[in-house]
Design a protein around this motif. Structure first.
Motif, short mmCIF file in Angstrom:
data_model
loop_
_atom_site.label_atom_id
_atom_site.label_comp_id
_atom_site.label_asym_id
_atom_site.label_seq_id
_atom_site.Cartn_x
_atom_site.Cartn_y
_atom_site.Cartn_z
N VAL A 176 0.82 -1.21 0.00
CA VAL A 176 0.00 0.00 0.00
C VAL A 176 0.86 1.27 0.00
CG1 VAL A 176 -0.26 0.26 2.51
CG2 VAL A 176 -2.13 0.96 0.98
N ALA A 177 2.10 1.16 0.48
CA ALA A 177 3.02 2.30 0.49
C ALA A 177 3.87 2.32 -0.78
CB ALA A 177 3.91 2.27 1.73
N SER A 178 3.23 2.07 -1.91
CA SER A 178 3.91 2.07 -3.20
C SER A 178 3.33 3.16 -4.08
CB SER A 178 3.76 0.71 -3.89
OG SER A 178 4.32 -0.33 -3.12
N LEU A 179 4.03 3.44 -5.18
CA LEU A 179 3.58 4.44 -6.13
C LEU A 179 3.95 3.99 -7.53
CD1 LEU A 179 2.38 7.43 -6.32
CD2 LEU A 179 4.77 8.13 -6.60
N VAL A 305 13.30 12.27 -2.44
CA VAL A 305 12.68 10.96 -2.60
C VAL A 305 11.16 11.03 -2.49
CG1 VAL A 305 12.44 8.70 -1.48
CG2 VAL A 305 14.71 9.65 -1.86
N PHE A 306 10.66 11.97 -1.70
CA PHE A 306 9.23 12.04 -1.44
C PHE A 306 8.49 13.02 -2.35
CE2 PHE A 306 11.47 11.05 2.54
CZ PHE A 306 10.98 9.78 2.76
N TYR A 310 4.28 13.45 -3.35
CA TYR A 310 3.46 14.64 -3.07
C TYR A 310 2.90 15.25 -4.36
CZ TYR A 310 5.01 14.34 1.76
OH TYR A 310 5.25 13.91 3.03
N PHE A 311 3.65 15.17 -5.44
CA PHE A 311 3.12 15.62 -6.73
C PHE A 311 1.90 14.79 -7.11
CE2 PHE A 311 7.52 17.31 -8.01
CZ PHE A 311 7.16 18.61 -7.69
N ALA A 312 2.01 13.46 -6.92
CA ALA A 312 0.90 12.57 -7.24
C ALA A 312 -0.30 12.86 -6.34
CB ALA A 312 1.34 11.11 -7.10
N ARG A 313 -0.05 13.11 -5.06
CA ARG A 313 -1.15 13.42 -4.14
C ARG A 313 -1.87 14.70 -4.55
NH1 ARG A 313 0.02 15.62 1.79
NH2 ARG A 313 0.74 17.30 0.42
N ASN A 314 -1.11 15.73 -4.90
CA ASN A 314 -1.72 17.00 -5.30
C ASN A 314 -2.54 16.83 -6.59
OD1 ASN A 314 -0.55 18.20 -3.08
ND2 ASN A 314 1.22 19.00 -4.21
N ASP A 315 -2.00 16.05 -7.53
CA ASP A 315 -2.75 15.75 -8.75
C ASP A 315 -4.04 15.01 -8.44
OD1 ASP A 315 -0.90 16.98 -10.34
OD2 ASP A 315 0.07 15.14 -11.04
#
Length: 327
Positions: A176-179, A305-306, A310-315
């Protein structure tokens, strides 16, 4: 008559040691986790001890019909490529959402299934998961024959249920902690050849253990029961301290397919390395696993690294707001 101070101190120390020994010897590890499932655990362990046919206890599991959330579509094909993950802590829900969104963004075609325990079968959790295309599926706990103090290790055995979802032609499992940073649908084609083992993962030669953060499996009831039987079998030697990872590592020790590093980038190894090296790595990386520090769980974490998370979260936030507006 009072004891002299040195003797009194020794008696107190001895009494404390005796009390501590009794507590350690009689307490149940992880009592909080087990207290609500004592009967279920007892049933499972008794089945193990009686060597009952596991096929009579654990059968085929199904993905529910109906609407599968935003990005997930409706209906369900009779046989599909699937992507699974597992949510065991409500605090990790933001991670699950961002992972789901990252697969929508990268146009992953797999049916997305999130395994959850009964304690997380709540309306708000389901709504959050479905918002980025996950299908929440409640599964029963699978208890090891040896009690473990780490709840995460205990719950890791629930991943064994994936082998029972036989309506999936193949399953890609992501922690679950993957991207997802690129489309990885090609992993579904790993088992088209019958000569290839129906299990793939990264393998750590130093620890002699798989990294179950990313796995590819071919569901099969016979294999499902075989794995459960191995877990029950006291003669089946595997590293129980690593729970599911130890069991799978031993079970597939001579037949697993080792995944390339582009599917298993470990963020922890790059935290203290130059940002430019990380950017170069991302050019070929398809899946990032946040192994130690979890963005979105421990607050806003600094560092290159993070940033991609955060870019993905904002999108994702913008995507959800837009989708909600059009409903």
């Amino acid at each position: 008559m009072a004891l002299p101070r040195p003797k009194r101190t020794a008696v107190i120390a001895l009494s404390a040691c005796i009390i501590l020994f009794i507590y350690v010897a009689t307490r149940q590890p992880n009592e909080r986790f087990y207290k609500d499932d004592v009967d279920a655990r007892s049933d499972h362990l008794s089945h193990c001890s009686r060597n009952t046919k596991l096929s009579e206890i654990y059968g085929e599991l199904r993905i529910p019909e109906g609407t599968h959330g935003q990005g997930g579509g409706t209906g369900k094909p009779a046989s599909a490529d699937c992507v699974f993950s597992m949510l065991m802590d409500i605090d990790y829900t933001p991670l699950a959402q961002v992972l789901g969104y990252s697969m929508i963004k990268e146009k992953s075609n797999g049916l997305k299934v999130m395994l959850i325990p009964k304690k997380l079968d709540r309306g708000d959790v389901r709504e959050d998961l479905e918002s980025t295309g996950w299908i929440p599926v409640v599964v029963e706990p699978i208890y090891p024959t040896k009690l473990l103090k780490d709840e995460n290790l205990i719950t890791s055995y629930m991943k064994l249920h994936m082998w029972a979802f036989t309506e999936c032609k193949s399953i890609i499992y992501l922690d679950v902690a993957s991207l997802a940073t690129k489309n990885f649908d090609e992993l579904h084609d790993l088992f088209k050849s019958t000569e290839i083992s129906p299990f793939a993962s990264a393998f750590n030669k130093k620890s002699q253990l798989i990294d179950s953060a990313v796995m590819v499996i071919k569901p099969n009831l016979f294999e499902y029961h075989k794995l459960l039987k191995s877990m029950c079998d006291s003669k089946f030697a595997y590293n129980k301290a690593f729970a599911f990872d130890g069991l799978i590592s031993q079970h597939y020790s001579h037949s697993m397919l080792n995944l390339p590093s582009k599917y298993t980038a470990d963020s922890n190894g790059w935290v203290n390395k130059p940002a430019e090296e990380w950017k170069q790595l991302l050019k070929n990386t398809k899946i990032i696993h946040y192994t130690k520090d979890k963005p979105g769980v421990y607050g806003d974490l600094p560092g290159h690294v993070f940033e991609v998370w955060y870019f993905a979260r904002n999108d994702m936030i913008e995507y959800l707001e837009t989708h909600h507006t059009h409903e």
